[in-house]
Design an enzyme around this catalytic site. Structure first.
Site, short mmCIF file in Angstrom:
data_model
loop_
_atom_site.label_atom_id
_atom_site.label_comp_id
_atom_site.label_asym_id
_atom_site.label_seq_id
_atom_site.Cartn_x
_atom_site.Cartn_y
_atom_site.Cartn_z
N SER A 83 0.73 -1.11 0.02
CA SER A 83 0.02 0.04 -0.10
C SER A 83 0.79 1.27 0.01
O SER A 83 1.63 1.40 -0.94
CB SER A 83 -0.84 0.06 1.23
OG SER A 83 -1.99 0.96 1.11
N ASP A 106 -10.25 -5.73 -2.98
CA ASP A 106 -9.57 -4.68 -2.11
C ASP A 106 -10.42 -3.51 -2.31
O ASP A 106 -11.10 -2.92 -3.14
CB ASP A 106 -8.28 -4.46 -2.86
CG ASP A 106 -7.60 -3.47 -1.70
OD1 ASP A 106 -7.96 -2.43 -1.14
OD2 ASP A 106 -6.13 -3.51 -1.76
N HIS A 136 -7.25 -6.20 1.16
CA HIS A 136 -5.99 -5.31 1.44
C HIS A 136 -5.24 -5.59 2.66
O HIS A 136 -4.45 -5.08 2.94
CB HIS A 136 -6.63 -3.60 1.53
CG HIS A 136 -5.56 -2.80 1.48
ND1 HIS A 136 -4.91 -2.73 0.12
CD2 HIS A 136 -4.91 -2.00 2.17
CE1 HIS A 136 -4.20 -1.61 0.22
NE2 HIS A 136 -3.89 -1.24 1.58
#
Length: 277
Positions: free
Chosen positions: A146, A222, A255
């Site tokens: 991320s 996600d 995620h």
């Protein structure tokens, strides 16, 4: 430098260290896995995402078995400076300030003094690791998740020749075009978007920066996929420029570290192939 914890694991040692950073002006902590393999060992850097510390991947990343198998050192630093004197988001938001350094060198008050994560990751911490541990600094790779994927991509692109391979899990690839990145880059660097370009993977690739090997995995479930991550932007930039890219979209994965841990061994196998070639 002070070792604050140590555990035996997978035929090696998982350690946590703390030191005073000249760049951030604060104590900084990082974890390091040291396999028992003899001789200087290749180094994989793992950069974490928003709200994380060194502990998230250390406790949930499932990387030690693969690192031990390939004889890889894995270093996981913190995501920002910390301490009572370090400024935070005035509203206490999770996506700016403490835990959200975005791997930039801030230029705006009051963040410029302490938020120097770019220089910390690019220069200070590698020098420390190279001096204190049996690390082969001629064989380095970098990965992240991320915000940390953004860090891995941009640090790799800005430092040609340093990393033999670069990978990322669900990276922020075009921070200038997503809410997380716009808030962070505007807050740390100011409103001039020209100053943001060196922290934007797609812009760096479009400007001619290249990586020897690039791998990205993304969960199709996600919740940040379309609004914040936009992997198709990276595919388009790489395709237009001739930058090789292995991009995979995985059905059902989100995620979280359930996603990361599912593909961590695959990433480390891939890095090992480049680091030992």
């Amino acid at each position: 430098m002070e070792r604050i914890n140590r555990w035996r694991a997978h035929g090696g040692w998982q350690e946590v260290w703390r030191h005073d950073s000249a760049e951030t002006g604060t104590p900084m902590a990082f974890s390091i896995f040291l396999p028992d393999t003899e001789g200087p060992r290749p180094v994989v850097w793992y950069l974490s995402g928003l709200t994380c510390t060194w502990a998230n991947v250390t406790e949930k990343g499932d990387f030690r078995a693969a690192c031990a198998r390939h004889g890889l050192i894995l270093v996981a630093p913190d995501t920002s400076p910390r301490g009572d004197e370090v400024p935070d988001d005035p509203d206490g938001a999770y996506d700016f300030g403490l835990g959200a350094g975005f791997y930039v060198d801030a230029t705006q008050a009051p963040f410029a003094r302490h938020y120097r994560m770019r220089s910390y990751i690019e220069a200070e911490l590698p020098a420390l690791v190279g001096a204190q541990f049996p690390a082969d600094m001629e064989r380095q790779a970098i990965t992240g998740h991320s915000m940390g994927g953004h860090g891995a991509l941009t640090i790799g692109l800005r430092n040609p020749g340093r990393f033999r391979s670069v990978s990322a899990f669900a990276p922020i690839v075009a921070p200038g075009d997503c809410p997380w990145g716009q808030k962070a880059l505007g807050g740390y660097l100011g409103p001039d978007r020209a100053d943001w370009a060196e922290y934007d993977a797609c812009r760096l690739i479009e400007a001619g920066a290249r990586l020897p090997a690039l791998k990205v995995d993304q969960g199709a479930a996600d919740g940040f996929l379309e609004s914040q991550l936009m992997p198709e932007r990276l595919r388009e930039a790489c395709s237009a420029s001739g930058q090789p890219l292995e991009l995979a979209l995985h059905d059902g994965y989100d995620h979280s570290y359930y996603f990361i841990s599912s593909f961590m061994s695959e990433h480390l196998d891939w890095h090992a192939a480049h680091l030992t070639a």
